[in-house]
Design an enzyme around this catalytic site. Sequence first.
Site, PDB file in Angstrom:
ATOM      1  N   SER A 126       0.858  -1.184   0.000  1.00  0.00           N
ATOM      2  CA  SER A 126       0.000   0.000   0.000  1.00  0.00           C
ATOM      3  C   SER A 126       0.893   1.233   0.000  1.00  0.00           C
ATOM      4  O   SER A 126       1.807   1.335   0.824  1.00  0.00           O
ATOM      5  CB  SER A 126      -0.900   0.030   1.235  1.00  0.00           C
ATOM      6  OG  SER A 126      -1.652   1.231   1.268  1.00  0.00           O
ATOM      7  N   ASN A 128       0.135   4.078   0.963  1.00  0.00           N
ATOM      8  CA  ASN A 128      -0.106   4.734   2.248  1.00  0.00           C
ATOM      9  C   ASN A 128      -0.748   3.699   3.157  1.00  0.00           C
ATOM     10  O   ASN A 128      -1.864   3.243   2.908  1.00  0.00           O
ATOM     11  CB  ASN A 128      -1.026   5.947   2.094  1.00  0.00           C
ATOM     12  CG  ASN A 128      -1.154   6.744   3.386  1.00  0.00           C
ATOM     13  OD1 ASN A 128      -1.256   6.199   4.473  1.00  0.00           O
ATOM     14  ND2 ASN A 128      -1.139   8.062   3.259  1.00  0.00           N
ATOM     15  N   HIS A 158       2.056  17.732   2.178  1.00  0.00           N
ATOM     16  CA  HIS A 158       3.108  16.995   2.883  1.00  0.00           C
ATOM     17  C   HIS A 158       4.212  17.960   3.300  1.00  0.00           C
ATOM     18  O   HIS A 158       4.203  19.147   2.937  1.00  0.00           O
ATOM     19  CB  HIS A 158       3.685  15.892   1.997  1.00  0.00           C
ATOM     20  CG  HIS A 158       2.775  14.715   1.846  1.00  0.00           C
ATOM     21  ND1 HIS A 158       1.747  14.692   0.922  1.00  0.00           N
ATOM     22  CD2 HIS A 158       2.706  13.531   2.499  1.00  0.00           C
ATOM     23  CE1 HIS A 158       1.097  13.542   1.012  1.00  0.00           C
ATOM     24  NE2 HIS A 158       1.662  12.819   1.954  1.00  0.00           N
ATOM     25  N   LYS A 162       9.347  16.936   0.379  1.00  0.00           N
ATOM     26  CA  LYS A 162       8.891  15.639  -0.137  1.00  0.00           C
ATOM     27  C   LYS A 162       8.834  15.734  -1.657  1.00  0.00           C
ATOM     28  O   LYS A 162       8.141  16.583  -2.217  1.00  0.00           O
ATOM     29  CB  LYS A 162       7.513  15.276   0.410  1.00  0.00           C
ATOM     30  CG  LYS A 162       6.974  13.969  -0.182  1.00  0.00           C
ATOM     31  CD  LYS A 162       5.624  13.584   0.406  1.00  0.00           C
ATOM     32  CE  LYS A 162       5.018  12.382  -0.300  1.00  0.00           C
ATOM     33  NZ  LYS A 162       5.835  11.149  -0.151  1.00  0.00           N
ATOM     34  N   GLY A 167       2.110   9.398  -3.633  1.00  0.00           N
ATOM     35  CA  GLY A 167       1.665   8.135  -4.217  1.00  0.00           C
ATOM     36  C   GLY A 167       0.224   7.828  -3.849  1.00  0.00           C
ATOM     37  O   GLY A 167      -0.531   7.262  -4.639  1.00  0.00           O
ATOM     38  N   THR A 168      -0.169   8.243  -2.643  1.00  0.00           N
ATOM     39  CA  THR A 168      -1.556   8.044  -2.213  1.00  0.00           C
ATOM     40  C   THR A 168      -2.500   8.854  -3.072  1.00  0.00           C
ATOM     41  O   THR A 168      -3.559   8.375  -3.488  1.00  0.00           O
ATOM     42  CB  THR A 168      -1.717   8.452  -0.734  1.00  0.00           C
ATOM     43  OG1 THR A 168      -0.845   7.659   0.060  1.00  0.00           O
ATOM     44  CG2 THR A 168      -3.149   8.263  -0.268  1.00  0.00           C
TER      45      THR A 168
END
Length: 249
Positions: A126, A128, A158, A162, A167-168
Site C-alpha cells: 500500500s 499509504n 506533505h 517531499k 503516491g496516495t
Amino acid sequence: MKVGLIGFGKAGKAVANVILQSNEYSLEWVLRQSTILEHRHVPEFLGIDSKEPGLIFSTSSIEIEELLSKHPVDIIIDFSSSNGIYSYGKAAASRKIIIISAISHYDEDEKQFLSELSSKTIVFWSPNISLGVNYLMFAAKLLKKIAPWVDIEIIEEHFKGKPGVSGTAIKLAKELDLEETEISSIRAGGIVSKHEIIFGFPYQTVRLIHEAISREAFGNGVLFVADNLADKKEGFYTFEDLLSPYFTN
C-alpha cells in the site's frame, strides 16, 4: 509474531514505536543502510521500556540470508526505498515470510517483482498504510458511484522537501478516474500527510479529509494489515482486499 523492519527513517522509527507497544508482535530487528546506531537496541534508542530485542543492523555489515538465519522472523515490514525489495524479497519469499511493503511508489518492474514473490508467500503493498486514508478511499469511491457526474478535485499536503506527487494521491486519482494533473500539491513545514477530496455538487460541496497527525498512524495501519493477513494464503494483497469484507458484512 516476530517482525523485522527495513528502513529506520522518520516513518520507520514511528512504526517501531507502535510495534514495541504491541503484545501480539515482537520487533526482532531493524535493517538500515547506515552504520550509525548499528548493534544498538531500538527500545533503548526510542526510550521505551521493552524486553524485545530490536537489534539494529546495517546492510553493509550483514547479508540478508545471514540475518534471517540468525534472527528469523514471521513478517518483514518495508519502509526503505522503492528498490529495497530486491535486497530481501527472494530470501523472504523462500522462507514464506510475510512481506508488508509501505513504499509510496513502485515502477512497473518492482510491481512485477512483487507479483512474482506472491506466488511463494503473502505479499501486501500500500502506498499509504494508514487505515484512515484507505477508509477515505472506500468512501470516495462509494460517493463517486452514487454521483458519477460530480466534479472532483484532490489536494495533497506533505512536509517541505517531499519529492513528487504523493503516491496516495495518485492512487486516489486512479480509483476515481481522474488524471494526475487534477491533483494539487502543497509542500510546507512539517506536515505529515493530508489528503482532501472535494466533490462539487450543484448547490453543495462534500469534502472528505484524512490527516495523519503523527507517523505512528502508519504503525497502527501495519498492525491492522498484519492481523488481517494472518489467515490468508500465498498471494498479492492490497488494502481493498482487507477492507472489503468489513463493507459487505
